[in-house]
Design a protein around this motif. Structure first.
Motif, PDB file in Angstrom:
ATOM      1  N   ALA A 182       0.993  -1.222   0.032  1.00 23.07           N
ATOM      2  CA  ALA A 182      -0.092   0.070  -0.013  1.00 23.07           C
ATOM      3  C   ALA A 182       0.800   1.464  -0.097  1.00 23.07           C
ATOM      4  O   ALA A 182       0.505   2.208  -0.561  1.00 23.07           O
ATOM      5  N   ASP A 183       1.896   1.204   0.498  1.00 14.64           N
ATOM      6  CA  ASP A 183       2.929   2.336   0.659  1.00 14.64           C
ATOM      7  C   ASP A 183       3.276   2.740  -0.710  1.00 14.64           C
ATOM      8  O   ASP A 183       3.245   3.841  -1.022  1.00 14.64           O
ATOM      9  N   GLU A 184       3.459   1.761  -1.320  1.00 16.97           N
ATOM     10  CA  GLU A 184       3.925   2.039  -2.841  1.00 16.97           C
ATOM     11  C   GLU A 184       2.966   2.436  -3.610  1.00 16.97           C
ATOM     12  O   GLU A 184       3.039   3.287  -4.484  1.00 16.97           O
ATOM     13  N   ILE A 185       1.851   1.712  -3.724  1.00 18.83           N
ATOM     14  CA  ILE A 185       0.822   2.107  -4.301  1.00 18.83           C
ATOM     15  C   ILE A 185       0.251   3.742  -4.153  1.00 18.83           C
ATOM     16  O   ILE A 185       0.065   4.404  -5.102  1.00 18.83           O
ATOM     17  N   VAL A 186       0.137   3.826  -3.081  1.00 17.34           N
ATOM     18  CA  VAL A 186      -0.436   5.286  -2.524  1.00 17.34           C
ATOM     19  C   VAL A 186       0.525   6.330  -3.229  1.00 17.34           C
ATOM     20  O   VAL A 186       0.449   7.314  -3.636  1.00 17.34           O
TER      21      VAL A 186
ATOM     22  N   PHE B  73       0.100   9.528  -5.821  1.00 18.44           N
ATOM     23  CA  PHE B  73       0.499  10.798  -5.923  1.00 18.44           C
ATOM     24  C   PHE B  73       1.486  11.290  -7.017  1.00 18.44           C
ATOM     25  O   PHE B  73       1.281  12.446  -7.737  1.00 18.44           O
ATOM     26  N   LEU B  74       2.485  10.349  -7.265  1.00 19.49           N
ATOM     27  CA  LEU B  74       3.538  10.964  -8.272  1.00 19.49           C
ATOM     28  C   LEU B  74       2.836  11.120  -9.409  1.00 19.49           C
ATOM     29  O   LEU B  74       3.296  11.881 -10.597  1.00 19.49           O
ATOM     30  N   ASN B  75       1.863  10.246  -9.920  1.00 20.01           N
ATOM     31  CA  ASN B  75       1.272  10.216 -11.298  1.00 20.01           C
ATOM     32  C   ASN B  75       0.141  11.640 -11.204  1.00 20.01           C
ATOM     33  O   ASN B  75       0.221  12.130 -12.575  1.00 20.01           O
TER      34      ASN B  75
ATOM     35  N   ASP C  29      11.053   3.922  -2.810  1.00 21.75           N
ATOM     36  CA  ASP C  29      11.606   4.406  -4.129  1.00 21.75           C
ATOM     37  C   ASP C  29      10.756   3.471  -5.121  1.00 21.75           C
ATOM     38  O   ASP C  29      10.721   2.278  -5.122  1.00 21.75           O
ATOM     39  N   THR C  30       9.886   4.066  -5.862  1.00 18.70           N
ATOM     40  CA  THR C  30       9.052   3.453  -6.952  1.00 18.70           C
ATOM     41  C   THR C  30       9.351   3.760  -8.243  1.00 18.70           C
ATOM     42  O   THR C  30      10.124   4.736  -8.618  1.00 18.70           O
ATOM     43  N   CYS C  31       8.452   3.423  -9.222  1.00 17.98           N
ATOM     44  CA  CYS C  31       8.883   3.445 -10.553  1.00 17.98           C
ATOM     45  C   CYS C  31       8.770   4.662 -10.999  1.00 17.98           C
ATOM     46  O   CYS C  31       9.749   5.405 -11.877  1.00 17.98           O
ATOM     47  N   SER C  32       7.946   5.748 -10.367  1.00 18.39           N
ATOM     48  CA  SER C  32       7.985   7.009 -11.098  1.00 18.39           C
ATOM     49  C   SER C  32       8.845   8.170 -10.317  1.00 18.39           C
ATOM     50  O   SER C  32       8.966   9.115 -10.758  1.00 18.39           O
TER      51      SER C  32
END
Length: 284
Positions: A58-62, A66-68, A84-87
């Motif tokens: 959930a941390d990564e999805i949330v 926001f970044l998108n 550290d996520t994809c975006s």
């Protein structure tokens, strides 16, 4: 886009907080603690270390939501985010003139334990001044926000951006109780105790930092004092400082200069005039 539109970006944060809150709520009952590696901290309790280690999908999805949502601003925003996520690689600015701050799930361990004291924390800071910030507790259905030149507000069961009430301090104020975090020097804690204040570490009595600051917002405590706190963990303190009479100070009682990213070395939020006098006499 080469400039920040304060109203537009707050609207983006508000809408994304509601959407991502729904997603996080829907995932909570089946969530798994994936954990993350953390550095050792001297004298740290096992409970505090467990909080820092906690991590979920959930941390990564949330964070990605926001970044998108903020992609139109990617060329003028630096990131101070939890994961550290994809975006994250799409945001390449490094000068910290204008920074997006995000803790996608603040209180991840509480989230994993099916409690309601976790929140989504987001804010925009430009040249040491916050343009806006929000802290949303999806399970409690309450959101605290602030906007530059507008003040601090609260949403109960938030749905529409204009359906909010101004945050004001109650007339009855606890003048003695102060919450603080464990990094605060023991000599400073002793100094405040000697001047008549009840000092309570923010991990005691199962309250935690966010609820300690909410007690200050509700005037059930006269101050919160933090040392070396990540900005993304203390956005409620920023919101407190936007309330009428709310003060954010350093340890000598001077007006705070907010860091543009990372940790805030010194922080005192208060409306207590006597505490301000005590701070002004403090010698490190």
């Amino acid at each position: 886009m080469n400039r920040i539109d304060k109203d537009d970006i707050f609207s983006l944060l508000f809408k994304t907080a509601l959407k991502s809150g729904e997603v996080a709520l829907s995932m909570q009952s089946t969530i798994v603690n994936e954990k993350k590696p953390v550095d050792e901290i001297e004298n740290e309790t096992s409970c505090h270390k467990a909080m820092r280690e906690a991590k979920t999908k959930a941390d990564e999805i949330v964070q990605e939501m926001f970044l998108n949502a903020l992609l139109p601003y990617k060329d003028i925003l630096t990131l101070d985010v939890e994961e550290d996520t994809c975006s994250t690689s799409l945001y390449n600015l490094k000068n910290y003139e204008c920074t997006f701050i995000l803790d996608p799930i603040d209180g991840t361990l509480r989230y994993i334990q099916q409690e309601d004291g976790w929140s989504i924390c987001a804010g925009i800071i430009k040249e040491n001044t916050f343009l806006c910030a929000l802290v949303y507790f999806p399970k409690r259905k309450i959101m605290y926000v602030c906007e530059k030149d507008k003040g601090a507000y609260v949403y109960h069961n938030p749905k529409h951006i204009d359906d909010r009430k101004r945050l004001v301090f109650p007339s009855m104020i606890n003048k003695d109780k102060i919450y603080y975090n464990y990094r605060l020097a023991t000599s400073f804690v002793s100094y405040l105790q000697e001047n008549g204040f009840e000092m309570i570490e923010d991990t005691k009595n199962q309250i935690g930092c966010p609820d300690a600051i909410i007690e200050c917002i509700n005037a059930k405590a006269c101050a919160y004092i933090g040392a070396g706190r990540n900005l993304r963990d203390i956005l409620l303190a920023v919101i407190f400082s936007f309330m009428q009479q709310g003060k954010a100070l350093d340890f000598q009682g001077n007006p705070i200069v907010w860091e543009t990213h990372g940790r805030q070395k010194e922080l005192v939020i208060t409306i207590n005039a006597y505490l301000m006098q005590v701070l002004s006499k403090y010698k490190k």
